[in-house]
Design an enzyme around this catalytic site. Structure first.
Site, short mmCIF file in Angstrom:
data_model
loop_
_atom_site.label_atom_id
_atom_site.label_comp_id
_atom_site.label_asym_id
_atom_site.label_seq_id
_atom_site.Cartn_x
_atom_site.Cartn_y
_atom_site.Cartn_z
N PHE A 120 -0.16 7.86 -10.62
CA PHE A 120 0.51 7.20 -9.82
C PHE A 120 1.65 6.74 -10.85
CE2 PHE A 120 -0.97 5.76 -5.88
CZ PHE A 120 -2.44 5.99 -5.26
N GLN A 240 6.22 -6.30 -1.77
CA GLN A 240 6.02 -4.70 -1.89
C GLN A 240 6.95 -2.89 -0.91
OE1 GLN A 240 2.82 -2.05 -3.80
NE2 GLN A 240 4.56 -2.26 -6.01
N HIS A 242 6.59 -0.14 0.57
CA HIS A 242 6.45 1.43 -0.25
C HIS A 242 7.03 2.54 0.38
CE1 HIS A 242 3.18 4.43 -1.17
NE2 HIS A 242 2.41 4.18 -1.22
N LEU A 252 0.84 4.03 5.50
CA LEU A 252 1.13 5.17 4.83
C LEU A 252 0.98 5.89 4.74
CD1 LEU A 252 1.36 2.82 2.09
CD2 LEU A 252 0.47 3.66 1.08
N GLU A 255 0.74 7.03 -2.36
CA GLU A 255 1.08 7.32 -3.89
C GLU A 255 0.30 8.83 -4.15
OE1 GLU A 255 2.76 4.07 -5.38
OE2 GLU A 255 2.74 5.20 -7.27
N ARG A 286 7.31 1.40 -7.67
CA ARG A 286 7.64 1.54 -5.85
C ARG A 286 9.04 0.92 -5.57
NH1 ARG A 286 1.29 0.52 -3.63
NH2 ARG A 286 0.26 2.84 -4.39
N HIS A 353 3.98 -3.76 2.61
CA HIS A 353 2.99 -3.00 2.30
C HIS A 353 2.12 -3.59 1.72
CE1 HIS A 353 -0.11 -0.18 1.07
NE2 HIS A 353 0.57 -0.29 -0.35
N ARG A 397 3.46 -4.85 -7.77
CA ARG A 397 2.52 -4.73 -8.25
C ARG A 397 2.69 -2.19 -8.10
NH1 ARG A 397 -1.66 -1.57 -5.26
NH2 ARG A 397 -0.76 -2.13 -2.95
C1 LIG Z 1 -2.77 1.76 3.96
C2 LIG Z 1 -2.90 1.59 2.71
C3 LIG Z 1 -3.60 1.68 1.83
C4 LIG Z 1 -3.97 1.76 0.29
N1 LIG Z 1 -4.18 1.55 -0.76
C5 LIG Z 1 -4.18 1.20 -1.97
C6 LIG Z 1 -4.51 2.25 -2.74
O1 LIG Z 1 -4.78 2.77 -3.46
N2 LIG Z 1 -4.61 1.58 -4.37
C7 LIG Z 1 -4.96 0.12 -4.51
O2 LIG Z 1 -5.44 0.12 -5.52
N3 LIG Z 1 -4.51 -0.64 -3.41
C8 LIG Z 1 -4.00 0.00 -1.85
N4 LIG Z 1 -3.48 -0.61 -0.68
C9 LIG Z 1 -3.61 -2.07 -1.15
C10 LIG Z 1 -4.81 -2.48 -1.04
O3 LIG Z 1 -5.38 -2.55 -0.08
C11 LIG Z 1 -4.62 -4.23 -0.64
O4 LIG Z 1 -4.06 -4.39 -1.20
C12 LIG Z 1 -6.47 -4.59 -0.29
O5 LIG Z 1 -7.12 -3.99 -0.25
C13 LIG Z 1 -6.59 -5.83 -0.28
O6 LIG Z 1 -8.10 -6.48 -0.03
P1 LIG Z 1 -8.30 -7.78 0.47
O7 LIG Z 1 -9.66 -8.46 0.04
O8 LIG Z 1 -7.67 -8.77 -1.28
O9 LIG Z 1 -7.89 -8.42 1.24
P2 LIG Z 1 -8.16 -7.74 2.97
O10 LIG Z 1 -8.93 -6.66 3.12
O11 LIG Z 1 -7.04 -6.97 4.34
O12 LIG Z 1 -9.14 -8.87 3.55
C14 LIG Z 1 -8.78 -9.92 4.27
C15 LIG Z 1 -10.28 -10.70 4.63
O13 LIG Z 1 -9.46 -11.60 5.24
C16 LIG Z 1 -10.51 -12.18 6.51
N5 LIG Z 1 -10.10 -12.77 6.88
C17 LIG Z 1 -7.74 -13.49 7.22
N6 LIG Z 1 -7.31 -13.87 7.81
C18 LIG Z 1 -8.77 -14.92 7.78
C19 LIG Z 1 -9.07 -16.34 9.01
N7 LIG Z 1 -8.52 -17.00 9.20
N8 LIG Z 1 -10.45 -16.58 9.11
C20 LIG Z 1 -11.46 -15.86 8.40
N9 LIG Z 1 -11.05 -14.67 7.83
C21 LIG Z 1 -10.17 -14.30 7.60
C22 LIG Z 1 -10.59 -10.64 6.90
O14 LIG Z 1 -11.29 -11.09 8.20
C23 LIG Z 1 -10.94 -9.97 5.94
O15 LIG Z 1 -11.59 -9.78 5.71
C24 LIG Z 1 -3.13 0.09 0.26
C25 LIG Z 1 -2.67 -0.68 1.32
C26 LIG Z 1 -3.07 -0.40 2.97
C27 LIG Z 1 -2.85 -0.63 3.74
#
Ligand SMILES: Cc1cc2nc3c(=O)[nH]c(=O)nc-3n(C[C@H](O)[C@H](O)[C@H](O)COP(=O)(O)OP(=O)(O)OC[C@H]3O[C@@H](n4cnc5c(N)ncnc54)[C@H](O)[C@@H]3O)c2cc1C
Length: 589
Positions: A120, A240, A242, A252, A255, A286, A353, A397
């Site tokens: 990656f 970031q 992407h 997306l 990568e 990125r 992203h 990142r």
């Molecule tokens: C298409 C795509 C592919 C990706 N692929 C990769 C990868 O291969 N490898 C990698 O390392 N990263 C990857 N990323 C990045 C990574 O997926 C995210 O940074 C990560 O999943 C974020 O996780 P999180 O738990 O912080 O938040 P999220 O999974 O976004 O969860 C946020 C949570 O907060 C809750 N929430 C938000 N606001 C409120 C509110 N006001 N009240 C109550 N609940 C709330 C939501 O309901 C949700 O449950 C990718 C991102 C995308 C978009």
């Protein structure tokens, strides 16, 4: 207060059910009474869409070492990462992969049964000498597999889930965080969760950009709630972009496609990354690849009738490899780009992203309040995942380091919050706890003014995309702030058409939009104040990195009025836990 509010008491309450929230809950619920509140059903959190993989120096296919991974993370961050946190994360990575495997994550395998790994961007062997295979993956559905497993495990351990509960206000008593006010989207009722420790895991905010890869929930609610209570957003200017969002849609293309051999081509069929990053080419980090693509487009070497995008070619690795390792990408490009990537290239452009900064924490996830004079921990408040900043990503990142962040810091937040809850009593709620959140909700529930969601949202995302995007200048950002101020004023003359209390998404969107405007203003002010270029923040008017003046974290606080961002700074923690620091160097690949 006059409205009916239901009260709950838990040792630990986790806000957010993505990878970070569920990792935290899964660990905390082993020790103390734990609840998770989430705006969406847990498995609809944004983590579900993570594709390409999670990094760890397992060395399953070639030699690797956590120290090399730490170096790549710090260099990738353009030296803005806190080096204690970078060491903590990269050292713990291998044991985290094993822990995930033990709860059932179905990683892809090598022919001899080991967890498969792919290269990656920015991940190298021997401190930058060559790309290394470090990303563990479950085909191109790594986040999906992870989230399902974690949810299953959390339920099994008796975590209490409150799904489709929207957090309106973080509750604080005399500096100690002790609860959260929520709105039940299903029936319009209010709930106060009184807790000994709160973990914020509310995800990112890239929905503030017109072209982005994010889920609809990624509106920066957690940042807005924290800032309104006097806490800061660290490194708010670093987003970031992407490199490979599908042209015209933003979805997306992982990568991992370049990790499996995909290459970027301009209109002349030239593999232009050979000019920008001669050593690791298309697998440069990125920020560098996105800027190189934009430069090709701006210099007239873009593809298509408008010369406004780039091609990502992968067909040369063969149809079998594509269908086995990248089945989701094959489907996405067919549906959203009309391109069969087993035969033809995918049209791509950079897409917003990831939010690199977040609520500042120590490497053990305790939220920090600080400035250049020092920092202190906020009792009862922990944060992890994309809404937080430990900080391992700094100004940029590396791919696959987010899923690792969710597991390492999510689990640490669960451990630390549970420990805090075991060692401390409940702190009483203040009288009228939640009144600010209720007032905001009432304001929008009864809003019968002129402006509606669509036009305000469109203007917000347009101005962020064009004026605070990949390339920035003072002039563009000053203009953006003027537009954002006008949009903020429009929220005082707003209309929410739906007046029901059952699944009123018109109301939720108004609340989110209100948060997005605040978040966009904070990011723009931070970007305006950082008069240098570093990582994802590139200023045409200040094209060089300036370590003498800006090797420091931005901390955006709100003024007393609760809506005007104020920019402050905090020292970068340059000292790792056990090894020598990596001093800042020119970032060439
Ligand atoms: C298409 C795509 C592919 C990706 N692929 C990769 C990868 O291969 N490898 C990698 O390392 N990263 C990857 N990323 C990045 C990574 O997926 C995210 O940074 C990560 O999943 C974020 O996780 P999180 O738990 O912080 O938040 P999220 O999974 O976004 O969860 C946020 C949570 O907060 C809750 N929430 C938000 N606001 C409120 C509110 N006001 N009240 C109550 N609940 C709330 C939501 O309901 C949700 O449950 C990718 C991102 C995308 C978009």
């Amino acid at each position: 207060m006059s409205v009916k509010v239901e009260y709950h008491k838990f040792d630990v309450v986790v806000v957010g059910a993505g990878g970070a929230g569920l990792n935290a809950a899964q660990v905390a619920s082993q020790h103390v009474k734990t609840a998770v509140v989430s705006e969406v059903y847990p498995t609809r959190s944004h983590t579900i869409s993570a594709q390409g993989g999670i990094s760890a120096s397992l060395g399953n296919l070639e030699e690797d070492h956590w120290h090399w991974h730490m170096f790549d993370t710090v260099k990738g961050s353009d030296y803005l990462a806190d080096q204690d946190a970078a060491e903590y994360m990269t050292r713990r990575a291998p044991e985290m992969i094993i822990a995930l495997e033990h709860i059932g994550l179905p990683f892809s395998r090598t022919p001899d049964g080991k967890i498969a790994q792919r290269p990656f961007g920015g991940h190298t062997a021997e401190f930058g000498k060559r790309p290394v295979k470090r990303a563990c993956y479950a085909a191109d559905r790594t986040g999906h597999a992870m989230l399902q497993n974690l949810y299953e495990k959390s339920v099994e351990q008796g975590t209490h889930f409150y799904s489709e509960f929207y957090a309106l206000e973080l509750l604080v008593n005399n500096g100690t965080v002790n609860g959260v006010l929520c709105y039940d989207i299903q029936n319009g009722e209010f709930h106060i969760f009184h807790a000994k420790a709160i973990v914020f895991a509310t995800g990112g905010n890239c929905r503030i950009y017109q072209t982005n890869s994010n889920a609809h929930i990624n509106t920066g609610d957690g940042l807005a709630l924290a800032m309104r209570k006097g806490f800061s957003w660290s490194d708010a200017e670093f987003f970031q972009f992407h490199p490979t969002g599908i042209y015209g849609a933003g979805n997306l293309i992982t990568e991992g496609v370049r990790g499996e051999g995909g290459i970027l081509l301009n209109k002349d069929g030239e593999r232009f990354m050979e000019r920008y990053a001669p050593t690791i080419k298309d697998l440069a980090p990125r920020d560098i690849v996105s800027r190189s693509m934009m430069k090709e487009i701006l210099d007239g070497r873009g593809v298509g009738p408008k010369a406004d995008h780039i091609l990502l070619k992968i067909d040369h690795i063969g149809i079998e490899a594509i269908l086995e390792k990248l089945p989701g990408i094959h489907e996405l490009s067919l549906v959203f780009a009309g391109a069969d990537c087993t035969k033809e290239p995918i049209p791509v452009v950079p897409t917003a992203h990831y939010q690199n900064g977040g609520i500042p924490t120590g490497y053990l996830t305790q939220v920090i309040k600080g400035n250049m004079d020092g920092e202190e921990y906020v009792p009862g408040f922990f944060a992890a995942g994309e809404c937080a900043s430990a900080s391992v990503h700094g100004a940029n990142r590396l791919g696959t380091n987010s899923l690792l962040d969710l597991v390492v810091f999510g689990r640490t937040a669960g451990e630390q919050a549970a420990k805090f809850a075991q060692e401390n009593p409940f702190v009483e709620l203040v009288e009228d706890a939640g009144k600010e959140g209720l007032a905001t909700l009432n304001k929008f529930a009864n809003a019968n003014g002129t402006n509606t969601f669509g036009p305000v949202w469109e203007e917000l995302t347009r101005i962020m995309q064009t004026n605070v995007g990949v390339f920035r200048t003072e002039e563009l950002m000053v203009e953006a702030l003027e537009v954002l101020d006008k949009l903020e004023a429009k929220m005082d003359d707003f209309r929410v058409v739906d007046k029901s209390s059952v699944y009123n998404l018109d109301l939720i969107e108004a609340l989110e939009l209100n948060n997005m405007i605040l978040v966009a203003k904070a990011a723009t002010k931070a970007a305006l104040a950082r008069k240098e270029s570093r990582g994802g923040h590139y200023r045409d008017d200040y094209p060089d990195r300036d370590d003498a003046n800006f090797l420091k974290h931005t901390e955006v606080y709100l003024e007393e009025d609760g809506k005007t961002p104020r920019v402050d700074y905090r020292k970068v923690r340059m000292q790792p836990l056990t090894v020598e620091p990596f001093p800042p160097k020119a970032r060439v690949y």
